[in-house]
Design an enzyme around this catalytic site. Structure first.
Site, PDB file in Angstrom:
ATOM      1  N   HIS A   1       0.802  -1.226   0.000  1.00  0.00           N
ATOM      2  CA  HIS A   1       0.000   0.000   0.000  1.00  0.00           C
ATOM      3  C   HIS A   1       0.837   1.279   0.000  1.00  0.00           C
ATOM      4  O   HIS A   1       0.368   2.317  -0.481  1.00  0.00           O
ATOM      5  CB  HIS A   1      -1.030  -0.029   1.120  1.00  0.00           C
ATOM      6  CG  HIS A   1      -2.198  -0.880   0.750  1.00  0.00           C
ATOM      7  ND1 HIS A   1      -2.324  -2.187   1.154  1.00  0.00           N
ATOM      8  CD2 HIS A   1      -3.238  -0.641  -0.068  1.00  0.00           C
ATOM      9  CE1 HIS A   1      -3.415  -2.697   0.628  1.00  0.00           C
ATOM     10  NE2 HIS A   1      -3.995  -1.783  -0.116  1.00  0.00           N
TER      11      HIS A   1
ATOM     12  N   GLU B   1     -12.073  -9.380  -6.087  1.00  0.00           N
ATOM     13  CA  GLU B   1     -10.649  -9.437  -5.735  1.00  0.00           C
ATOM     14  C   GLU B   1     -10.297 -10.728  -5.009  1.00  0.00           C
ATOM     15  O   GLU B   1      -9.205 -10.853  -4.456  1.00  0.00           O
ATOM     16  CB  GLU B   1     -10.234  -8.204  -4.927  1.00  0.00           C
ATOM     17  CG  GLU B   1     -11.069  -7.916  -3.714  1.00  0.00           C
ATOM     18  CD  GLU B   1     -10.632  -6.655  -2.978  1.00  0.00           C
ATOM     19  OE1 GLU B   1      -9.539  -6.121  -3.234  1.00  0.00           O
ATOM     20  OE2 GLU B   1     -11.404  -6.211  -2.119  1.00  0.00           O
TER      21      GLU B   1
ATOM     22  N   ASP C   1      -5.268  -7.828  -5.024  1.00  0.00           N
ATOM     23  CA  ASP C   1      -5.647  -8.929  -4.133  1.00  0.00           C
ATOM     24  C   ASP C   1      -6.008 -10.176  -4.937  1.00  0.00           C
ATOM     25  O   ASP C   1      -5.741 -11.296  -4.484  1.00  0.00           O
ATOM     26  CB  ASP C   1      -6.816  -8.514  -3.237  1.00  0.00           C
ATOM     27  CG  ASP C   1      -6.321  -7.705  -2.052  1.00  0.00           C
ATOM     28  OD1 ASP C   1      -5.282  -8.087  -1.479  1.00  0.00           O
ATOM     29  OD2 ASP C   1      -6.945  -6.693  -1.707  1.00  0.00           O
TER      30      ASP C   1
ATOM     31  N   CYS D   1      -9.634  -1.770 -11.097  1.00  0.00           N
ATOM     32  CA  CYS D   1      -9.046  -0.701 -10.293  1.00  0.00           C
ATOM     33  C   CYS D   1      -7.743  -1.125  -9.616  1.00  0.00           C
ATOM     34  O   CYS D   1      -7.122  -0.322  -8.927  1.00  0.00           O
ATOM     35  CB  CYS D   1     -10.037  -0.173  -9.260  1.00  0.00           C
ATOM     36  SG  CYS D   1     -10.520  -1.403  -8.053  1.00  0.00           S
TER      37      CYS D   1
HETATM   38  C1  PEP Z   1      -6.919  -4.481  -5.242  1.00  0.00           C
HETATM   39  O1  PEP Z   1      -6.878  -5.360  -4.390  1.00  0.00           O
HETATM   40  O2  PEP Z   1      -6.578  -4.634  -6.425  1.00  0.00           O
HETATM   41  C2  PEP Z   1      -7.414  -3.127  -4.886  1.00  0.00           C
HETATM   42  C3  PEP Z   1      -7.631  -2.214  -5.807  1.00  0.00           C
HETATM   43  O3  PEP Z   1      -7.577  -2.836  -3.569  1.00  0.00           O
HETATM   44  P1  PEP Z   1      -6.348  -2.563  -2.563  1.00  0.00           P
HETATM   45  O4  PEP Z   1      -5.104  -2.435  -3.395  1.00  0.00           O
HETATM   46  O5  PEP Z   1      -6.671  -1.327  -1.822  1.00  0.00           O
HETATM   47  O6  PEP Z   1      -6.371  -3.783  -1.715  1.00  0.00           O
HETATM   48 MG    MG Z   2      -7.886  -5.078  -2.499  1.00  0.00          MG
END
Ligand code: PEP
Ligand code: MG
Length: 544
Positions: free
Chosen positions: A192, A435, A459, A506
């Site tokens: 993150h 995800e 994920d 996303c």
């Molecule tokens: C993902 O898992 O691709 C996602 C967009 O959510 P995050 O990266 O915040 O887990």
């Molecule tokens: Mg995610």
């Protein structure tokens, strides 16, 4: 000059001053000491310095943000001067013959627990301040050069944050306007902090080959981060700097070229429209997205609002942020993802149970279903803000139809409560993140029950390949291009379209230029990427 190698994030290059982040609380160990009086004196010296730092912070804050906000530093000073606090620490050092760090940590935890158990909300909130104060003293005892650290942060900009590991809750609390680069020893491309760096348009190096101990000497030195090659330099030589500056010029020229796509439609060469949106975690990111002419917000990671403070944001605080977000975006869609905490994203106040395997544990929608009071507060704020514009709600980490059923039941309760109270609200369109492999495999059923899908490839890759996305030792195993991941994506897109709902991506794969053709051929309706990638991706889509 020293140079280190890791994985580069972002195309940019940054020059600045190195600031080494160390998590003070994590490093306290109990040591037996021979000379207790000398240890007490060391403690007293640290307290004196902490007092001076707090006075300086108070004056700075009063000047910059006003008396009211500055008062917190006065409260911290008062805590430091508390006779009971000081006596307990000195007694412990003398009687148990332990090191000052350990005595401060133990006493701080005790006082902080006492505060946290009080009825009075004001005193309860002081628990976090107590932790802050003790961390400051421990940091000084550890020999951290706070004055140096603070000098670095007093600069207008240009701080390169170097850390062993950086949790989202730690990153979010840094003054982001001053950071020009991140260098992390343990991170990965989809951790993150890397995502945050990308969202902020700041170059980063993750999985860098140094130990944090050797970095201690680098504090305050000149540094340079190359997001493309993954190189991090301390005290770079003139020749290296010249090369980096030349490359910076190339990056600048490339950015100038893509300027022509500002505000243009995102259509392929043969006329297929793709909605090109931005991923954000704050209102500041959203401004950046607007400036880059994003066609909407495809993912607002609402959990960052929860990581900024020392307590859950209230309904009113959330309402203010969500309504500002939709108002700023005009009629463009804003997809706000409900709280996705757990795993690496948590703060002490959330009091999430410690887990052996947090990535597979209580995270995302599971936390919200187990603690509906948190979920309901957010849904109330979202449904109220939906009146002000094109807000959509998205639920993370779905694995079953049953979870969707539980969400719907809570949504019904929230609507009934708002209606009974006579509060204005609108039920927004609601979708789920795909995800987990489970969600992709039942996407035919899910598609009949929701308004849209957004595929979270970060994920989805992690869970499909059983590969922790935060673990830099698994580099090479975490392969988002793996055919199993791509098959699940294709299946999801097909099932969404069969049910007549739109589907976006996303996760980080949305901005992966080598897969752009694949997304176009599959018929993905929306791509949501870091704001800084919008213009370039639009240019590439228009050529495709
Ligand atoms: C993902 O898992 O691709 C996602 C967009 O959510 P995050 O990266 O915040 O887990
Ligand atoms: Mg995610």
């Amino acid at each position: 000059m020293r140079s280190y190698q890791g994985k580069g994030i972002g195309k940019g290059i940054a020059e600045g001053v190195v600031w080494v982040y160390t998590s003070k609380a994590a490093q306290v160990t109990r040591l037996s000491i021979g000379d207790a009086e000398a240890e007490v004196q060391r403690f007293q010296g640290a307290m004196e310095l902490a007092g001076k730092q707090l006075q300086a912070l108070y004056e700075q804050a009063r000047e910059k943000v006003g008396e009211e906000e500055a008062l917190i530093f006065e409260v911290h000073q008062m805590m430091l001067e508390d006779a009971k606090f000081i006596d307990s620490i000195e007694c412990m050092i003398r009687e148990e013959q332990v090191n000052a760090e350990y005595a401060v940590e133990t006493t701080g935890v005790y006082f902080s627990n006492v505060f946290a158990s009080m009825e009075d909300a004001y005193i309860r909130e002081r628990a976090a301040d107590m932790r802050d104060v003790t961390n400051r003293v421990i940091g000084i005892l550890h020999g951290e050069e706070h004055s140096l650290g603070e000098d670095v942060w007093r600069r207008e900009k240009g701080v390169i944050v170097v850390a062993e590991d950086l949790l989202p809750s730690q990153t979010i609390q840094l003054d982001r306007s001053k950071i020009c680069g991140f260098v992390i020893q343990k991170g990965t491309e989809t951790c993150h902090t890397a995502i945050l760096a990308k969202t902020m348009g700041i170059p980063a190096v993750v999985g860098a080959d140094f130990t944090i101990e050797e970095m201690a000497d680098m504090n305050g030195k000149a540094g340079a981060v190359d997001g493309e090659s993954g190189k991090f330099y301390v005290e770079p030589e003139r020749e290296v700097l010249n090369k980096l500056q030349n490359r910076m010029e190339v990056v600048r020229r490339e950015a100038d070229f893509y300027e022509q796509f500002r505000g243009k439609e995102t259509v392929t060469f043969d006329g297929r429209r793709i909605e090109l949106c931005a991923n954000v975690g704050s209102l500041a990111d959203l401004e950046h997205a607007l400036e880059q002419t994003a066609e909407g917000i495809g993912l607002f990671r609402s959990e960052f609002l929860y990581l900024e403070g020392d307590d859950f944001p209230t309904e009113e605080e959330q309402f203010a942020i969500y309504s500002q977000a939709v108002e700023r975006m005009g009629d463009k869609p804003v997809i706000i993802r409900t709280l996705d905490i757990g795993a690496d994203k948590q703060s002490p106040y959330m009091e999430l149970a410690e887990e052996k395997n947090p990535t597979m544990g209580c995270r995302g929608i599971r936390v919200c279903l187990k603690r509906p009071e948190i979920f309901k507060t957010q849904l109330r704020a979202l449904f109220r803000a939906a009146v002000t514009g094109n807000l959509r709600v998205m639920y993370p980490m779905i694995t079953s139809m049953d979870e969707l059923g539980q969400i719907k039941a809570i949504v019904r309760e929230v609507k009934a409560e708002l209606a009974a109270e006579g509060v204005m609200f609108r039920e927004p369109s609601q979708g789920v993140m795909i995800e987990t492999p489970a969600a992709a495999l039942i996407s035919d059923e899910l598609a009949k029950e929701v308004d849209f899908f957004s595929i979270g490839t970060n994920d989805l890759t992690q869970y499909t390949l059983a590969c922790d996305r935060e673990n830099s030792a698994l580099d090479g195993f975490y392969d988002a291009h793996h055919p199993a991941v791509l098959k699940l994506i294709a299946m999801t897109v097909e099932n969404a379209h069969k049910a007549g709902i739109p589907v976006g991506i996303c996760g980080e794969l949305a901005g992966d230029e080598s897969l752009l053709q694949e997304w176009i051929q599959l018929g993905v309706d929306e791509l949501s990427v870091a704001p800084g990638s919008i213009l370039r991706l639009r240019g590439l889509i228009r050529k495709s």
